[in-house]
Design a protein around this motif. Structure first.
Motif, PDB file in Angstrom:
ATOM      1  N   VAL A  24       0.826  -1.137  -0.088  1.00 45.17           N
ATOM      2  CA  VAL A  24      -0.350  -0.358   0.203  1.00 45.17           C
ATOM      3  C   VAL A  24       1.166   1.228   0.136  1.00 45.17           C
ATOM      4  O   VAL A  24       2.344   1.322   0.179  1.00 45.17           O
ATOM      5  CB  VAL A  24      -0.667   0.147   1.311  1.00 45.17           C
ATOM      6  N   THR A  25       0.485   2.714  -0.080  1.00 48.41           N
ATOM      7  CA  THR A  25       0.679   3.985   0.069  1.00 48.41           C
ATOM      8  C   THR A  25       0.965   4.185   1.239  1.00 48.41           C
ATOM      9  O   THR A  25       2.019   5.264   1.427  1.00 48.41           O
ATOM     10  CB  THR A  25       0.080   4.571  -0.789  1.00 48.41           C
ATOM     11  N   ASN A  26       0.074   4.236   2.797  1.00 48.61           N
ATOM     12  CA  ASN A  26      -0.222   4.801   3.936  1.00 48.61           C
ATOM     13  C   ASN A  26       0.160   3.421   4.559  1.00 48.61           C
ATOM     14  O   ASN A  26      -0.144   2.176   4.309  1.00 48.61           O
ATOM     15  CB  ASN A  26      -1.378   5.115   4.129  1.00 48.61           C
ATOM     16  N   HIS A  27       1.325   3.983   5.866  1.00 48.96           N
ATOM     17  CA  HIS A  27       1.450   2.368   6.879  1.00 48.96           C
ATOM     18  C   HIS A  27       1.767   3.711   7.562  1.00 48.96           C
ATOM     19  O   HIS A  27       1.680   4.221   7.394  1.00 48.96           O
ATOM     20  CB  HIS A  27       2.905   2.115   6.326  1.00 48.96           C
ATOM     21  N   THR A  28       1.009   2.964   8.983  1.00 54.78           N
ATOM     22  CA  THR A  28       0.852   3.344  10.663  1.00 54.78           C
ATOM     23  C   THR A  28       1.619   2.232  10.921  1.00 54.78           C
ATOM     24  O   THR A  28       1.211   0.975  11.049  1.00 54.78           O
ATOM     25  CB  THR A  28      -0.984   3.535  10.195  1.00 54.78           C
ATOM     26  N   GLN A  29       1.834   2.984  11.906  1.00 53.41           N
ATOM     27  CA  GLN A  29       2.555   1.274  13.201  1.00 53.41           C
ATOM     28  C   GLN A  29       2.134   2.274  15.024  1.00 53.41           C
ATOM     29  O   GLN A  29       1.929   3.885  14.590  1.00 53.41           O
ATOM     30  CB  GLN A  29       4.061   1.451  13.215  1.00 53.41           C
ATOM     31  N   LYS A  30       1.348   1.263  15.764  1.00 51.80           N
ATOM     32  CA  LYS A  30       1.037   2.599  16.720  1.00 51.80           C
ATOM     33  C   LYS A  30       2.023   1.258  17.984  1.00 51.80           C
ATOM     34  O   LYS A  30       2.548   0.780  17.540  1.00 51.80           O
ATOM     35  CB  LYS A  30      -0.617   1.723  16.927  1.00 51.80           C
TER      36      LYS A  30
END
Length: 740
Positions: A385-391
């Motif tokens: 994907v183009t958007n990546h999130t990390q918690k």
């Protein structure tokens, strides 16, 4: 060498010196205070204490011939008592008691007849032959118990002192010391039991056991060792924590698109988008839905790795911001800081993100490594994907929570991304953040509970299990009143190790809320105290609503049902009331032929519930089950019989009584034609019912010049074939009812 280690070694050496000195000194003290030459060593000293200075004990004492006989009980040997010889046996022992006048008095034993009397000093009992004095069972048992206690205590102290010097951990040392203590006492108890319950047994005599011959001391020693081993195995626990990163991820096609063309080779099997993409990460279906549909290798000549930039919208909590790393080009790193540019607070639930200029899969790690060797998928996803999130959950800057931070509280996260053709940014992208140092002065925060406050609970539920989620390691309590933490009566069990974080990156406290009242609001209050003793000053309010039983007001179907096909759709219906939310519930059904779990009603989660099922002819039984938000349940079993009617109505009687009358064998609608049987019922002329509530009796005006072609249909739609009639009535065949 550190001062702490030197101090520990000094104390250990002092303890060893004291223990050795004690072991050497005690026998000497005993020998110095002994007034009987036959008593030697510590065991004799123990016997004196146990028997009030009488020479009794578990060990036999040899007395030479002609020697004065001390007080005690003798089970063997020959004695001169005032010139008379006596023999002592185990069944006839000789008891010698010291009188107040300083003389001795004997009783028991067997007189030796005809034996010459040896000279004897009046009032003095002597041994005529060398004899062995044997302890009485009670005294021997007491001595054995005291010996076992002594050795157990001595071994316990020795192991506690020496365990650390030999590299044993605290838990191992404690387990060994306790095992030695219990084993020593247990071994003494076994030896005492043998001497007590077998009076003929002496400390030197042997007992048969498991095919061998052993003294009581040997059996006691063996039992003590066995007991010590068992206690050690029960108490010893060697706990190690290992974090395993386990992920269940979607299947990944191969990189690139070398196999994309395989999808186009079979003209009998068109290439679908799924088949195309499964052949490679860079495969793409073009011209879908047309004759020119084809799977191709997209960007076959792409040799450029993805570019990475910070994703502003993903940064949480509110107030944080990205700043470029001065030590790297802007395109190669960023730093996460608070609104004023400082480090972040400990235990912040941090969320951040990146964007890539093309579809890519990203990884991150705390060290710079090859892409394949990096530990974590960015955001835990292997999607391109183009958007990546990390918690992330930030730790404390202190080591109290078991995490050692690098660079004085600063974290460096190394990020690499790979596109569908396998191009990876070898120049790593760096994300940096730091945690505030210094003492933790912020009280813990309760972020959620497993049951939302205000939820209903099951009728009659005296206790309700609950999980409380907090943002940092802490201990929590609850009470029915809002009061200080120290005054609250009930304690939760809380996770405090970083390895115990849950899926939402929170720490979990568990406990039971008790004393739940039905049909009432139950108010509770929670407070927590973190590991730095920071305590919540305001209570966290929590409410559970007591409920009443759930009721099934109506259920259907019941009785006998009718249908005209081999399979008939039937609607199961339920109406619920009361319970936790005035009857709102979720309902399920099952039948004897249903496999697995009950099936949820199609229309439910309300006060009325319905589900259509297909049934055949015969008896049917369904189990109905409903549950509301509080966990209240209600169930019922319904039974019904399905009769299948696939026959058209039959005419059982035709007669004329002022009008033409026709009687059918079931309720039906009838129509006639004056031409032939080949007509549609809807196009025919309707016959009327003789009575509105009797629908199997029909009539029509009679015309003697007409022939009536009659068709009838029942309520299930059964009727004659298109060219057939239920009955044909002709004047030539009809007689007046009055002339019958």
């Amino acid at each position: 060498m550190p001062k702490r280690v030197k101090k520990y070694l000094l104390i250990s050496h002092i303890q060893i010196f004291l223990l050795l000195s004690l072991s050497i000194t005690i026998p000497g003290l005993v020998s110095a205070t002994s007034t009987t030459p036959t008593g030697t060593g510590f065991s004799e000293w123990v016997r004196r204490i146990a028997s009030g200075n009488a020479l009794q004990g578990s060990s036999a004492v040899t007395i030479q011939a002609g020697a004065s006989v001390p007080a005690g009980t003798y089970s063997s040997g020959t004695f001169n008592v005032n010139g008379q010889l006596f023999s002592a046996t185990p069944t006839n022992p000789l008891a010698v008691v010291e009188s107040s006048a300083g003389t001795t008095v004997a009783s028991g034993g067997l007189p030796i007849q005809g034996a010459p009397a040896a000279p004897s000093v009046p009032g003095q009992i002597t041994a005529d032959t060398a004899i062995t004095k044997v302890a009485t069972p009670g005294a021997a048992a007491g001595s054995a118990l005291i010996q076992g206690l002594f050795w157990g205590v001595a071994l316990y102290a020795g192991i506690k002192m020496l365990g650390g010097l030999f590299g044993a951990g605290e838990k191992t040392t404690n387990a060994l010391a306790n095992a030695a203590l219990v084993g020593g006492i247990g071994g003494g108890a076994v030896k005492a039991a043998i001497l007590s319950f077998r009076p003929e047994t002496t400390a030197a005599s042997k007992v048969n056991f498991l095919g061998g011959s052993f003294t009581p001391g040997q059996l006691g020693f063996g039992a003590g060792v066995a007991i010590a081993v068992i206690v050690f195995l029960v108490m010893y626990k060697d706990t190690k924590t290992k974090i395993v990163n386990y992920q269940c991820l979607p299947w990944e096609p191969a990189l690139g698109g070398a196999n994309c063309g395989e999808c186009n080779k079979n003209p009998l099997q068109p290439c679908s988008e799924y088949r195309c993409k499964s052949l490679g990460q860079a495969c793409e279906l073009v011209n879908p839905g047309t004759d020119a549909e084809k799977c191709i290798w997209k960007s076959k000549n792409d040799v450029t790795s993805p570019t990475i930039t910070p994703w502003e919208e993903a940064l949480k909590p509110t107030g944080l911001r990205y700043v470029p790393l001065e030590s790297r080009p802007n395109a190669r790193g960023t730093r996460i800081v608070s609104a004023n540019g400082d480090c972040l607070d400990a235990f912040t639930p941090l969320e951040f993100g990146i964007t890539t200029n093309e579809q890519a899969q990203c990884k991150l790690d705390f060290k710079n490594a090859n892409y394949s060797a990096m530990q974590f998928l960015f955001g835990g996803s292997n999607y391109y994907v183009t958007n990546h999130t990390q918690k992330m959950k930030l730790p404390s800057a202190t080591a109290g929570d078991g995490i050692v931070l690098q660079n004085d509280g600063t974290f460096d996260l190394y990020v690499k991304c790979q596109d569908a053709n396998g191009n990876v940014n070898e120049d790593v992208y760096l994300i940096e953040y730091c945690v505030k140092k210094g003492p933790d002065t912020t009280p813990p925060v309760i972020v959620d509970t497993s049951i939302p406050s205000g939820s209903p609970v099951r009728f009659g539920a005296d206790a309700v299990p609950l999980e409380v989620y907090i943002q940092e390691p802490a201990q929590c309590k609850w009470s029915r009143m809002s009061k200080p933490y120290d005054d609250m009566e009930h304690l939760f069990t809380c996770a405090t190790s970083p390895t115990q974080l849950n899926g939402d990156l929170s720490y979990t406290c568990t406990g039971n809320l008790t004393g739940i009242k039905d049909r009432a609001d139950n108010q509770f209050y929670f407070r927590c105290q973190d590991l730095s003793n920071n305590t919540m000053v305001q209570s966290y309010p929590f409410v559970l609503k007591g409920s009443q039983p759930l009721t099934l007001l109506e259920t259907s179907p019941n009785g006998t049902l009718y249908g005209a096909t081999t399979t008939v759709p039937v609607t199961l219906a339920i109406k619920t009331d009361d319970g936790a939310e005035a009857g709102k519930a979720t309902c399920y059904y099952s039948a004897p032929t249903t496999l697995g779990e009950p099936i949820k009603f199609f229309s439910t989660e309300s006060f009325t519930h319905s589900q259509q099922v297909d049934v055949g002819a015969g008896f049917h039984q369904y189990s109905l089950f409903c549950v509301d938000a509080g966990g209240n349940t209600a169930n019922r079993t319904i039974n019904f019989t399905m009769n299948i009617d696939q026959q058209a109505p039959r005419v059982t009687r035709v007669y004329r009584e002022e009008a033409l009358k026709i009687v059918t064998d079931e309720a039906a609608e009838c129509a006639y034609s004056l031409n032939s049987c080949n007509f549609d019922l809807d196009d025919g002329i309707k016959l009327q019912y003789s009575k509105p509530d009797v629908q199997n009796q029909h009539f029509v005006d009679w015309k003697s010049s007409s022939t009536y072609y009659v068709k009838c249909v029942d309520k299930y739609g059964n009727q004659p074939d298109p060219v057939e009639c239920s009955v044909v009535v002709s004047p030539k065949q009809f007689l007046n009812a009055t002339n019958n």
